[in-house]
Design a protein around this motif. Structure first.
Motif, PDB file in Angstrom:
ATOM      1  N   HIS A 158      11.241  -7.277  -9.965  1.00 54.39           N
ATOM      2  CA  HIS A 158      10.691  -7.794  -8.714  1.00 54.39           C
ATOM      3  C   HIS A 158      11.637  -7.613  -7.528  1.00 54.39           C
ATOM      4  O   HIS A 158      11.198  -7.533  -6.377  1.00 54.39           O
ATOM      5  CB  HIS A 158      10.335  -9.281  -8.867  1.00 54.39           C
ATOM      6  N   SER A 159      12.945  -7.535  -7.802  1.00 57.49           N
ATOM      7  CA  SER A 159      13.917  -7.373  -6.714  1.00 57.49           C
ATOM      8  C   SER A 159      14.239  -5.903  -6.435  1.00 57.49           C
ATOM      9  O   SER A 159      15.033  -5.596  -5.545  1.00 57.49           O
ATOM     10  CB  SER A 159      15.211  -8.124  -7.048  1.00 57.49           C
ATOM     11  N   LYS A 160      13.615  -5.004  -7.176  1.00 60.38           N
ATOM     12  CA  LYS A 160      13.870  -3.580  -7.005  1.00 60.38           C
ATOM     13  C   LYS A 160      13.101  -3.031  -5.795  1.00 60.38           C
ATOM     14  O   LYS A 160      12.238  -3.694  -5.231  1.00 60.38           O
ATOM     15  CB  LYS A 160      13.442  -2.822  -8.265  1.00 60.38           C
ATOM     16  N   SER A 161      13.437  -1.826  -5.428  1.00 61.88           N
ATOM     17  CA  SER A 161      12.750  -1.173  -4.310  1.00 61.88           C
ATOM     18  C   SER A 161      11.312  -0.864  -4.705  1.00 61.88           C
ATOM     19  O   SER A 161      10.951  -0.849  -5.894  1.00 61.88           O
ATOM     20  CB  SER A 161      13.470   0.117  -3.929  1.00 61.88           C
ATOM     21  N   GLU A 162      10.470  -0.595  -3.709  1.00 63.64           N
ATOM     22  CA  GLU A 162       9.075  -0.264  -3.979  1.00 63.64           C
ATOM     23  C   GLU A 162       8.965   0.994  -4.833  1.00 63.64           C
ATOM     24  O   GLU A 162       8.094   1.104  -5.692  1.00 63.64           O
ATOM     25  CB  GLU A 162       8.313  -0.082  -2.660  1.00 63.64           C
ATOM     26  N   ARG A 163       9.856   1.921  -4.594  1.00 63.78           N
ATOM     27  CA  ARG A 163       9.854   3.157  -5.374  1.00 63.78           C
ATOM     28  C   ARG A 163      10.114   2.871  -6.853  1.00 63.78           C
ATOM     29  O   ARG A 163       9.427   3.391  -7.731  1.00 63.78           O
ATOM     30  CB  ARG A 163      10.912   4.117  -4.822  1.00 63.78           C
TER      31      ARG A 163
END
Length: 263
Positions: A139-144
């Protein structure tokens, strides 16, 4: 009328999930099964066993192939190379990587490419994959990276469902060998048609749930027999018998499901 509808349903194999062979309801249409004449870009090259199909770009020995080329095996973020065969997360920057379509479903679960797989060999590995790709962990990762994680998770689910079902696994193995299982084939095998009619009469004449259960048990025995027959045909590279077994498995599996609905 209800009985007729039931048996039309039994004969129709819906194209759902990963079942890639459909038996249409008409009993009069002809069946053109895979052969050297119906698929011209395949030819028989194994002189010791002429039944097995090979593509023209492959030598006589049995080969698996993938139609997808491997993607760039370096991290899209930091350009580091992979440290493991299944490049899920970069060890250097911890970025989630895109799927590599050249990895087949057996590869994803670190399994040998064969029909018979050990019971329970998928469940544990599937849960491990799902834990690694769970939305709460990205959930804290980039959209990519979220998109990559969703793609990875979807592919793992698809692989699990395919390999966990004997019919889907059989069809998938044939696909890996370059043998196409036609989705629009119709049943015209005299022996199978006779068996369909006999089973139809038995179900129509059944006067109790117990009678239907006995018929279902007989169908399940047939299903087990033809599943084992496919495994043997596949191991000896007999495409004709393997495809015949897939057709039978498809029918018995659907017939069993429809009988259950009547109970």
């Amino acid at each position: 009328m209800k009985s007729l509808k039931l048996w039309r349903t039994i004969l129709r194999i819906n194209h759902h999930q990963h079942h890639h062979l459909r038996v249409l309801p008409s009993l009069t249409q002809s069946l053109s099964y895979t052969s050297s004449s119906s698929i011209p870009h395949y030819y028989f090259t194994n002189t010791s066993n002429p039944n097995f199909l090979h593509t023209s770009s492959y030598p006589p020995s049995l080969r698996f192939f993938s139609s997808s080329k491997p993607i760039d095996r370096r991290c899209w973020n930091c350009n580091s190379g992979p440290t493991s065969d299944l490049f899920l997360v970069c060890d250097s920057c911890r970025c989630i990587q895109p799927i590599d379509p050249s990895h087949d479903y057996f590869h994803i679960f670190a399994l040998e490419k064969k029909f018979d797989i050990e019971e329970g060999s998928l469940e544990g590995k599937y849960k491990d994959w799902q834990k690694k790709l769970h939305p709460d962990l990205v959930h804290s990762k980039s959209e990519r990276e979220k998109e990559y994680a969703a793609d990875q998770s979807s592919r793992v689910i698809d692989a699990y469902r395919t390999l966990n079902d004997s019919l889907s696994r059989a069809i998938y193995l044939m696909k890996l060998h370059g043998v196409h299982v036609d989705e629009e084939q119709t049943v015209s095998d005299p022996d199978l048609l006779a068996e369909i009619m006999e089973l139809r009469e038995s179900v129509e004449d059944a006067t109790s749930s117990q009678a239907l259960k006995e018929i279902q048990n007989q169908v399940d025995v047939k299903l087990k027999e033809w599943t084992e027959l496919f495994g043997r045909a596949y191991n000896r590279q007999d495409t004709k018998e393997a495809l015949n077994a897939i057709r039978r498995i498809t029918y018995y599996k659907r017939a069993s499901e429809e009988i259950v609905k009547r109970l």
